[in-house]
Design a protein around this motif. Sequence first.
Motif, PDB file in Angstrom:
ATOM      1  N   SER A 126      11.854  59.407  64.306  1.00 10.91           N
ATOM      2  CA  SER A 126      11.320  58.327  65.141  1.00 10.91           C
ATOM      3  C   SER A 126      11.311  56.998  64.396  1.00 10.91           C
ATOM      4  O   SER A 126      11.289  55.928  65.010  1.00 10.91           O
ATOM      5  N   ASN A 127      11.326  57.072  63.073  1.00 10.20           N
ATOM      6  CA  ASN A 127      11.263  55.853  62.255  1.00 10.20           C
ATOM      7  C   ASN A 127      12.636  55.350  61.824  1.00 10.20           C
ATOM      8  O   ASN A 127      12.828  54.146  61.640  1.00 10.20           O
ATOM      9  N   TYR A 128      13.575  56.281  61.638  1.00  9.94           N
ATOM     10  CA  TYR A 128      14.860  55.912  61.049  1.00  9.94           C
ATOM     11  C   TYR A 128      16.026  56.389  61.901  1.00  9.94           C
ATOM     12  O   TYR A 128      15.986  57.473  62.486  1.00  9.94           O
ATOM     13  N   ILE A 129      17.070  55.575  61.940  1.00  8.63           N
ATOM     14  CA  ILE A 129      18.230  55.861  62.776  1.00  8.63           C
ATOM     15  C   ILE A 129      18.895  57.161  62.355  1.00  8.63           C
ATOM     16  O   ILE A 129      19.374  57.934  63.181  1.00  8.63           O
TER      17      ILE A 129
ATOM     18  N   SER B  29       9.895  50.755  64.934  1.00 10.46           N
ATOM     19  CA  SER B  29      11.273  50.587  65.392  1.00 10.46           C
ATOM     20  C   SER B  29      12.198  51.387  64.494  1.00 10.46           C
ATOM     21  O   SER B  29      12.019  51.421  63.270  1.00 10.46           O
ATOM     22  N   GLN B  30      13.179  52.041  65.077  1.00 13.49           N
ATOM     23  CA  GLN B  30      14.135  52.803  64.281  1.00 13.49           C
ATOM     24  C   GLN B  30      15.057  51.849  63.509  1.00 13.49           C
ATOM     25  O   GLN B  30      15.557  50.881  64.066  1.00 13.49           O
TER      26      GLN B  30
END
Length: 375
Positions: free
Chosen positions: A143-146, A97-98
Amino acid sequence: MHIDNLTFNDTASQFGIFINAAYSSQSPGATDVETNVTDSVKLLLDSAYGAKNIRIQINHDVWPTAASRDKFLTMFKNLWDKGFSPAVNILWNQPGSQYAFADSTAYAAFVSEILDSIDNRSNTGEHMKPGIVVVENEETNASNYINTTQAALNKYLGMLRQAAIVCHNKSVKITNGGIVCFLASALTWNWLKSTYDTSVANTWARKVFKQDFVDDLNAGTYTSLINLGKYLVGKYALVNYLSYINIHWYEPVIARYWPEDSTSPYDPPYNKNPDNLVAGALDSTIQYFNTAIPSLKLITNETGQLGYSQSLTNNMVNKYRSFYTNGGNFPIVIWYDGDADESEVISGAKALHNTISTTSYTLRNSGTKFENKMN
């Protein structure tokens, strides 16, 4: 024998496993789904491979829940009792999830609580601790972080700095989350261009990228990304108590970002060998990082193969072993043991095992080869 006692003089001490979901065969049918084995079966699979390190993870979202916390700590102790030195990814939120990077003080306190909780599980008087703490996962992966802008990564650097102080005070090694293969390669291309010339850089780039990507590099498409990577690498050199630089790498590397609807990198005009690493690709990447940060060696807590070839397995293990014995890079090599989505025929990771059910597995030929190399 745990990480503080390892001399890395044997292959099993250098290598580890990161077990993930896999299909039930190398040729999954239409109804086959990627399935993970249970934690208890993971212990059996870990032991079967014979490697001494293993990657596990915990995140802040589930830590307050007693059942989740106990599950993680029980898994850690079971691994420790079997002689493993777990490499622990410490995440602020659910993987997949971001989310935004955490407040550095809160993150450092979380790291400290985890390390204390692990040690408190010891019932032998021996101090239990991770082989290494990994701060987040793939810190530049959008894809991992906003947000992965420089401002956001400054926040990540704060997390890394504060966590490094905690780990130093508890005599635990620590590293960054993992510079992804694409960025590591783009940085290497840029370094070769600056150190030598564009021709040398492009010749190397054609080893790791389809020509379209090489054209984009020269057109400046990835200049912002490269500058961000250079900024991050420069800051890593200044983080007190950082133990290693962590990169993620797959082989044959040219296949990693290969379009699935394109001709294969193993066909003309590229003619890469699916049974071997791309010659000279990772070697130059090591040179770049060792030049940029001479004080820190490389490790990888995520490497793996983009095919089922047991020859590729054999050659990758040998190459990583050579990198360590001839230069000290990659004292820790953790193999990604999971299948990518079935649609990622060329570019996706391939597991070393088949998951028959949540309680049953078989080793693929590549897995048997990996096991043989550890023993």
